[in-house]
Design a protein around this motif. Sequence first.
Motif, mmCIF file in Angstrom:
data_model
loop_
_atom_site.group_PDB
_atom_site.id
_atom_site.type_symbol
_atom_site.label_atom_id
_atom_site.label_comp_id
_atom_site.label_asym_id
_atom_site.label_seq_id
_atom_site.Cartn_x
_atom_site.Cartn_y
_atom_site.Cartn_z
ATOM 1 N N UNK A 199 46.197 32.604 51.738
ATOM 2 C CA UNK A 199 44.955 32.088 51.058
ATOM 3 C C UNK A 199 44.961 32.924 49.597
ATOM 4 N N UNK A 200 44.387 32.178 48.746
ATOM 5 C CA UNK A 200 44.376 32.809 47.277
ATOM 6 C C UNK A 200 42.872 32.670 46.865
ATOM 7 N N UNK A 201 41.763 32.797 47.548
ATOM 8 C CA UNK A 201 40.475 32.562 47.185
ATOM 9 C C UNK A 201 40.016 33.419 46.144
ATOM 10 N N UNK A 202 39.052 33.125 45.455
ATOM 11 C CA UNK A 202 38.354 34.502 44.474
ATOM 12 C C UNK A 202 37.976 35.456 45.293
ATOM 13 N N UNK A 203 37.620 36.429 44.857
ATOM 14 C CA UNK A 203 37.061 37.715 45.381
ATOM 15 C C UNK A 203 37.727 38.188 46.628
ATOM 16 N N UNK A 204 39.175 37.783 46.826
ATOM 17 C CA UNK A 204 39.799 38.259 48.128
ATOM 18 C C UNK A 204 40.937 39.257 47.783
ATOM 19 N N UNK A 205 42.061 38.938 47.108
ATOM 20 C CA UNK A 205 42.895 39.977 47.031
ATOM 21 C C UNK A 205 42.714 41.098 45.884
ATOM 22 N N UNK A 206 41.439 41.830 46.242
ATOM 23 C CA UNK A 206 41.216 43.215 45.358
ATOM 24 C C UNK A 206 40.182 42.827 44.224
ATOM 25 N N UNK A 207 39.877 41.646 43.982
ATOM 26 C CA UNK A 207 39.143 41.369 42.823
ATOM 27 C C UNK A 207 37.608 42.002 43.131
ATOM 28 N N UNK A 208 37.077 42.618 41.974
ATOM 29 C CA UNK A 208 35.657 43.279 42.267
ATOM 30 C C UNK A 208 35.135 42.870 40.920
ATOM 31 N N UNK A 209 34.490 41.313 40.756
ATOM 32 C CA UNK A 209 33.952 41.009 39.508
ATOM 33 C C UNK A 209 32.791 41.849 38.905
ATOM 34 N N UNK A 210 31.933 42.447 39.877
ATOM 35 C CA UNK A 210 30.841 43.154 39.527
ATOM 36 C C UNK A 210 31.182 44.422 38.769
ATOM 37 N N UNK A 211 32.616 44.772 39.040
ATOM 38 C CA UNK A 211 33.093 46.099 38.290
ATOM 39 C C UNK A 211 34.081 45.480 37.025
ATOM 40 N N UNK A 212 34.256 44.477 36.711
ATOM 41 C CA UNK A 212 34.944 43.680 35.700
ATOM 42 C C UNK A 212 36.501 43.607 36.164
ATOM 43 N N UNK A 213 36.658 43.745 37.434
ATOM 44 C CA UNK A 213 38.098 43.774 37.954
ATOM 45 C C UNK A 213 38.469 42.388 38.426
ATOM 46 N N UNK A 214 39.564 41.675 38.092
ATOM 47 C CA UNK A 214 39.984 40.157 38.408
ATOM 48 C C UNK A 214 41.464 40.363 38.627
ATOM 49 N N UNK A 215 41.912 39.745 39.653
ATOM 50 C CA UNK A 215 43.456 39.565 39.845
ATOM 51 C C UNK A 215 43.156 37.982 40.518
#
Length: 763
Positions: A454-470
Amino acid sequence: MVKLYDGGAYLINGAEIVADNQDAAAVLKSRLGDCVPEKAEAARNTIAYGILKEHNTSGSMDKLKIKFDKLTSHDITFVGIIQTARASGLEKFPVPYVLTNCHNSLCAVGGTINEDDHMFGLTCAKKYGGVYVPPHQAVIHQFAREMLAGGGRMILGSDSHTRYGALGTMAMGEGGPELVKQLLNQTYDINMPGVVGVYLDGEPIPGVGPQDVALAIIGAVFANGYVNNKVMEFVGPGVEKLSADFRIGVDVMTTETTCLSSIWKTNDEKIKEFYDIHGREDDYAALEPGAVAYYDGMIYVDLSQIRPMIAMPFHPSNTYTIEELKANLMDILDDVEKKALVSLDGAVDFTLKDKVRDGKLYVDQGIIAGCAGGGFENICAAADILKGTSIGADEFTLSVYPASTPIYVELAKNGRLADLMQTGAIVKTAFCGPCFGAGDTPANNAFSIRHSTRNFPNREGSKLQNGQISSVALMDARSIAATAANKGYLTAATEIDANFSNPKYFFDKTIYENRVFDSHGAADSSVDIKFGPNIKDWPAMCALTDNLVLKVVSEIHDPVTTTDELIPSGETSSYRSNPLGLAEFALSRKDPAYVGRAKEVQKAEKAREEGKCPCEAFPELKPMWDKIKEAFPEMGSENTGIGSTIFAVKPGDGSAREQAASCQKVLGGWANIANEYATKRYRSNLINWGMLPFLIEKGDLPFSNGDYIFVPDIRKAVQEKQTAIKAYTVGDSLKEFTLRMGELTDDEREIILKGCLINYNRI
């Protein structure tokens, strides 16, 4: 490359497709003479029908009640399942139940939590008569392939990628409560699913792997729901051109089509050899459809036309050929950004255009791992491509996770392990973490290519609320290796000249014999279960009340909402044995205010259940309560439950994790409202946790986030099998609208009425 038939189709002698159109009767007569079967008779000639019939206990093939042969779970699901079953009277596992430890294996988050769960699993396997696979021995699905699958069998697993159809086993991934039912000698109840044929023709060209074929199919069928909640049955002459490992790699990805299950024809030497290699010759069965089989749909796949594929962020169906991506790079990256605005709610600045260097797309990370990528042939092919090269000393990294220790050992014996590591790649033990954000998490703004699921958003470590996105793209191991050999610049495996050695696989059974605990079905009631301090019982849940007052506490308008957005994976996995602890993470990356809102509403319900005034506990409720009472004077705290609900357009794509529903329940959720549910398993999870799976027509909603909804006589509506249910938005006045309820079995209605599956079995 991939063609979808507009309607159903007949398959004659496993070779010829006859479309079910106005010409079908004449074509069938020309081929079969006077022996043309009725459509209903031909539909009974699919492999899927035969297996379902063998496992159905209802006496009706329209309304199935399935008993599975075996069960399997991993360490972010088995604690909750066994705790639920224990609360419902479990004394012994009635069928083989395998507890693998491939998700919380790192034991690095939350102190002793992860290993406490493992010791819980080991002692339960001893007490109730199960099988315990220690951490790093095998990922759940590889162990099932090697040791559990069998021709004509059915396996139920508490992981959505429970797919062993390539080996002749119909397997289904469901939420934990469905496994609880099997542990309590109950059944899996569904209507007879449609069966869609997948006709494979031709043969893949060198450099094309199973992920390429899988992504081509997913890209063709996901958005239109062509196989949604149906069984995919793989047939055609192309099947025999594929190795067992190749078929397995395609099969596991069928989950991403939203199908119910999968099955393949197995009447060839390659699948027989798989069972022979693993010392399980008696488990092989030669399966094939009857002479004339009817399918509810047909997918034609010309394997020779498949080219290396890539699924761009943020869904496995966002597919392109790598050649197409490279030729239209900036346009496609622009489209990815537009889609990301929806998926990420504009929470972070997202772009991949800064990965373009001299007109080429640079990748930061490659991963070959898990139930999809960690197979023997995938890794050997990657090693063949990389042999004698270097991945370089820049940002790009490559990690490889063999799917089981036996595969790891064989790679060491045949030299492929050394070949990989000499290039700069790191080879790690069997672990599912990279698939859900618990291992090899990319850097902020990094771009990772992965042969995983899978390659869903919010899955492989992303924390949008902390400004983190991969961001993650899915690719086949072969093209990942080609990219690694090109120092991180995106490269298709067909662009390089590689000599694929295709070494023979040798399975060492002593690896499992020396380490895996197998009770052989013998339960030992004298064993005490080990409970760590994080392992908690489920809180008490009350029965459905006559009426409901619901506050909408989250409103999600994404086209699809994944279970990873409902309850994030990654670091939360350590708390999955603690219902209240885990619930703190619910919707945390999608709607961080959700938990607080739900808890505020729950204050009123807790007060009500204690015989206190709900409006005193939650003063915001009082004007709404008074307004409802003006129109419905008979409603009161003794007959009206108070809880929260969420609206999402299409929730439940992805994981089978029951916690996507149970977290809402323990926070006071009484219902979900949706235009449709992405998967059967998510809807089943709602029902099993006593939550109403409401549906509402697409269009302007009669409520908004923060509004109150009154649903009178809901208990009566469930009892009387009503499908259209009156509800009211509460404001200055009560505005009526209609909620709908899809089909429910009698048992499902009783579960909802009693408040959850635990109550259903306990009361």
